[in-house]
Design a protein around this motif. Structure first.
Motif, mmCIF file in Angstrom:
data_model
loop_
_atom_site.group_PDB
_atom_site.id
_atom_site.type_symbol
_atom_site.label_atom_id
_atom_site.label_comp_id
_atom_site.label_asym_id
_atom_site.label_seq_id
_atom_site.Cartn_x
_atom_site.Cartn_y
_atom_site.Cartn_z
ATOM 1 N N GLN A 66 -1.176 5.942 11.504
ATOM 2 C CA GLN A 66 -1.892 4.442 11.028
ATOM 3 C C GLN A 66 -1.727 4.574 9.315
ATOM 4 O O GLN A 66 -1.671 3.323 9.315
ATOM 5 N N PHE A 67 -1.019 5.393 8.427
ATOM 6 C CA PHE A 67 -1.198 4.913 7.498
ATOM 7 C C PHE A 67 0.206 4.175 7.221
ATOM 8 O O PHE A 67 -0.213 3.028 6.474
ATOM 9 N N TRP A 68 0.962 4.229 8.327
ATOM 10 C CA TRP A 68 2.404 3.679 7.668
ATOM 11 C C TRP A 68 2.321 2.072 8.111
ATOM 12 O O TRP A 68 2.170 1.082 8.079
ATOM 13 N N ARG A 69 1.599 1.915 9.516
ATOM 14 C CA ARG A 69 1.014 0.909 10.238
ATOM 15 C C ARG A 69 0.128 -0.195 9.211
ATOM 16 O O ARG A 69 -0.047 -0.635 8.880
ATOM 17 N N SER A 70 -0.764 0.474 8.386
ATOM 18 C CA SER A 70 -1.674 -0.354 7.807
ATOM 19 C C SER A 70 -1.062 -0.351 6.559
ATOM 20 O O SER A 70 -0.988 -1.555 6.119
ATOM 21 N N PHE A 71 -0.006 0.134 5.781
ATOM 22 C CA PHE A 71 0.890 0.143 4.771
ATOM 23 C C PHE A 71 1.688 -1.689 4.959
ATOM 24 O O PHE A 71 1.376 -2.423 4.395
ATOM 25 N N GLY A 72 2.375 -0.958 6.342
ATOM 26 C CA GLY A 72 3.132 -2.912 6.772
ATOM 27 C C GLY A 72 1.305 -3.877 6.590
ATOM 28 O O GLY A 72 2.272 -5.236 6.479
ATOM 29 N N ILE A 73 0.658 -4.045 7.467
ATOM 30 C CA ILE A 73 -0.485 -4.298 7.426
ATOM 31 C C ILE A 73 -0.943 -5.298 5.764
ATOM 32 O O ILE A 73 -0.806 -6.571 6.104
ATOM 33 N N SER A 74 -1.438 -4.297 5.263
ATOM 34 C CA SER A 74 -1.237 -5.080 3.320
ATOM 35 C C SER A 74 0.284 -5.278 3.165
ATOM 36 O O SER A 74 -0.372 -6.358 2.060
ATOM 37 N N VAL A 75 1.220 -5.039 3.284
ATOM 38 C CA VAL A 75 2.258 -5.863 2.668
ATOM 39 C C VAL A 75 2.700 -7.226 3.308
ATOM 40 O O VAL A 75 2.712 -8.565 2.681
ATOM 41 N N PHE A 76 2.248 -6.981 4.420
ATOM 42 C CA PHE A 76 2.588 -8.455 5.303
ATOM 43 C C PHE A 76 1.221 -9.672 4.639
ATOM 44 O O PHE A 76 1.249 -10.816 4.700
ATOM 45 N N ARG A 77 0.009 -9.055 4.561
ATOM 46 C CA ARG A 77 -1.166 -9.664 4.350
ATOM 47 C C ARG A 77 -1.299 -10.637 2.019
ATOM 48 O O ARG A 77 -0.839 -11.323 2.003
ATOM 49 N N VAL A 78 -0.579 -8.545 1.975
ATOM 50 C CA VAL A 78 0.015 -9.983 0.625
ATOM 51 C C VAL A 78 1.061 -10.253 0.322
ATOM 52 O O VAL A 78 0.772 -11.809 -0.630
ATOM 53 N N VAL A 79 2.118 -10.617 0.793
ATOM 54 C CA VAL A 79 3.352 -11.784 0.704
ATOM 55 C C VAL A 79 2.542 -12.445 1.345
ATOM 56 O O VAL A 79 2.822 -14.099 0.497
ATOM 57 N N ALA A 80 1.609 -12.778 2.538
ATOM 58 C CA ALA A 80 2.051 -14.121 3.051
ATOM 59 C C ALA A 80 0.468 -14.539 2.039
ATOM 60 O O ALA A 80 0.686 -16.233 2.212
ATOM 61 N N THR A 81 -0.329 -14.323 1.662
ATOM 62 C CA THR A 81 -1.524 -14.946 0.994
ATOM 63 C C THR A 81 -0.808 -15.293 -0.242
ATOM 64 O O THR A 81 -1.852 -16.523 -0.647
ATOM 65 N N LEU A 82 0.342 -14.569 -0.438
ATOM 66 C CA LEU A 82 0.549 -15.232 -2.103
ATOM 67 C C LEU A 82 0.701 -16.599 -1.049
ATOM 68 O O LEU A 82 1.108 -17.265 -2.601
ATOM 69 N N ALA A 83 2.454 -16.647 -0.500
ATOM 70 C CA ALA A 83 3.049 -17.751 -0.442
ATOM 71 C C ALA A 83 1.976 -18.498 0.105
ATOM 72 O O ALA A 83 1.638 -19.800 -0.420
ATOM 73 N N ILE A 84 1.193 -18.584 0.392
ATOM 74 C CA ILE A 84 -0.204 -20.189 1.132
ATOM 75 C C ILE A 84 -0.656 -19.722 -0.763
ATOM 76 O O ILE A 84 -1.466 -21.000 -0.646
ATOM 77 N N ASN A 85 -1.186 -19.026 -1.173
ATOM 78 C CA ASN A 85 -1.848 -19.371 -2.594
ATOM 79 C C ASN A 85 -1.374 -20.064 -2.993
ATOM 80 O O ASN A 85 -1.936 -21.419 -3.579
ATOM 81 N N LEU A 86 0.284 -19.823 -3.618
ATOM 82 C CA LEU A 86 0.977 -20.672 -4.344
ATOM 83 C C LEU A 86 0.666 -21.914 -3.956
ATOM 84 O O LEU A 86 1.091 -22.645 -4.929
ATOM 85 N N PHE A 87 1.264 -21.964 -2.557
ATOM 86 C CA PHE A 87 1.186 -23.583 -2.174
ATOM 87 C C PHE A 87 0.855 -24.316 -2.294
ATOM 88 O O PHE A 87 0.875 -25.217 -2.784
ATOM 89 N N LEU A 88 -0.592 -24.003 -1.803
ATOM 90 C CA LEU A 88 -1.740 -24.818 -1.573
ATOM 91 C C LEU A 88 -2.501 -25.168 -3.581
ATOM 92 O O LEU A 88 -2.999 -25.976 -3.770
ATOM 93 N N ILE A 89 -2.280 -23.556 -4.308
ATOM 94 C CA ILE A 89 -2.398 -24.116 -5.307
ATOM 95 C C ILE A 89 -1.896 -24.954 -6.124
ATOM 96 O O ILE A 89 -2.702 -25.666 -6.932
ATOM 97 N N VAL A 90 -0.200 -25.140 -6.401
ATOM 98 C CA VAL A 90 0.349 -25.653 -6.851
ATOM 99 C C VAL A 90 0.036 -27.333 -6.272
ATOM 100 O O VAL A 90 -0.176 -28.245 -6.667
ATOM 101 N N THR A 91 -0.067 -27.288 -5.007
ATOM 102 C CA THR A 91 -0.439 -29.255 -4.103
ATOM 103 C C THR A 91 -1.572 -29.567 -4.302
ATOM 104 O O THR A 91 -1.438 -30.455 -4.552
ATOM 105 N N MET A 92 -2.439 -28.387 -4.772
ATOM 106 C CA MET A 92 -3.998 -29.030 -5.616
ATOM 107 C C MET A 92 -3.904 -29.142 -6.974
ATOM 108 O O MET A 92 -4.479 -29.880 -7.846
#
Length: 295
Positions: A66-92
């Motif tokens: 479960q540790f590695w599964r949760s680690f993968g979820i956190s990595v995906f969350r960080v990458v996806a959040t960063l990509a969405i945040n940057l796109f919306l921040i710049v375009t706004m």
């Protein structure tokens, strides 16, 4: 005159060193606690070096699926959040950085953003919206509620307003479209502010454990911080119901106390950020200062 300058520099160096040690020593103590036996930790015998060295706390955290599964979820969350945040921040931020002459409804959008800062939806309304959208137990429930960080939008918008207008005018005379101007002039010149808001996004999404508790009802969907937070409870329960454990498993668990497990959690939590921060440090101060003084 030169003696006074040397004296001032010495005083500054001493103050900086003391401040640095005041941050470093507690963190070093946490690392030592995480590597010490539970008896020494409970007796407060651990200083700057581990006592009865053991990796039991880290083994407890790492040696399960479960540790590695949760680690993968956190990595995906960080990458996806960063990509969405940057796109919306710049375009706004780009249109909002224009004058009211170029963007006539700019003031209305700015007022909406300020209203959203002062009167956010709150936890319960946000939870009800997420539940109504069917996002409970979905990774998107951890990403979409924070997709538009308004403070970061204002920071980048102010940075964009500091870009010389003559560059945009020259690009327009050469036939550049607004998208080309944004991609080839504004973004390359705004790397300090983008690095700063990226660091905010990474730290926020990596360290957040409450979102997992709020939106996830299954342990297998927990991000890493939420899962690590739950380990303290599991150890206590396991020791109380230890009839099914082997002698080696019981000994390994008793070598771990809540205190050194918490210390190991802190180390695991800050390690990725410590690896990322040196690469963004050179942009961080400049991004904060330049992006926060124009408006």
């Amino acid at each position: 005159m030169q003696d006074k300058s040397i004296f001032r520099s010495t005083i500054i160096y001493i103050i900086v060193i003391l401040l640095g040690l005041s941050c470093l020593i507690p963190m070093w103590n946490v690392v030592a606690i995480s590597l010490s036996g539970s008896d020494a930790v409970m007796a407060n015998k651990v200083g700057l070096f581990p006592v009865k060295f053991t990796l039991g706390a880290y083994e407890k955290i790492i040696s399960d699926h479960q540790f590695w599964r949760s680690f993968g979820i956190s990595v995906f969350r960080v990458v996806a959040t960063l990509a969405i945040n940057l796109f919306l921040i710049v375009t706004m931020a780009y249109p909002l950085s224009k004058s009211e002459k170029a963007f006539t409804t700019r003031k209305i959008f700015m007022n909406i953003m300020i209203f959203a800062i002062l009167f956010s939806g709150g936890m319960i309304p946000t939870y009800l919206v997420v539940k109504r959208l069917g996002l409970i137990n979905s990774i998107w429930s951890l990403i979409l509620p924070g997709a538009v960080p308004i403070g970061s939008v204002i920071l980048v918008m102010n940075f964009f307003r500091g870009v010389p207008k003559s560059l945009e005018e020259a690009a327009a005379m050469d036939g550049a479209t607004p998208w080309q101007t944004l991609l080839k002039i504004y973004i390359p010149m705004s790397l300090p502010s983008l690095a700063t808001v990226s660091l905010f996004s990474i730290v926020g999404s990596w360290n957040d454990f409450f979102g997992g508790l709020l939106y996830m009802t299954r342990t297998e969907n927990y991000p890493l911080m939420t899962y690590i937070q739950s380990l303290t409870i599991n150890i206590s329960e396991t020791l109380q119901n230890s009839t099914g454990l082997t002698a080696e498993q019981f000994q390994a668990l008793t070598a771990v106390s809540n205190k050194n497990l918490n210390a190991a959690k802190i180390v695991v939590a800050v390690l990725p950020l410590l690896l990322i921060y040196p690469f963004m440090q050179k942009y961080f101060v400049k991004g904060i200062v330049v992006g926060s003084v124009k408006e």
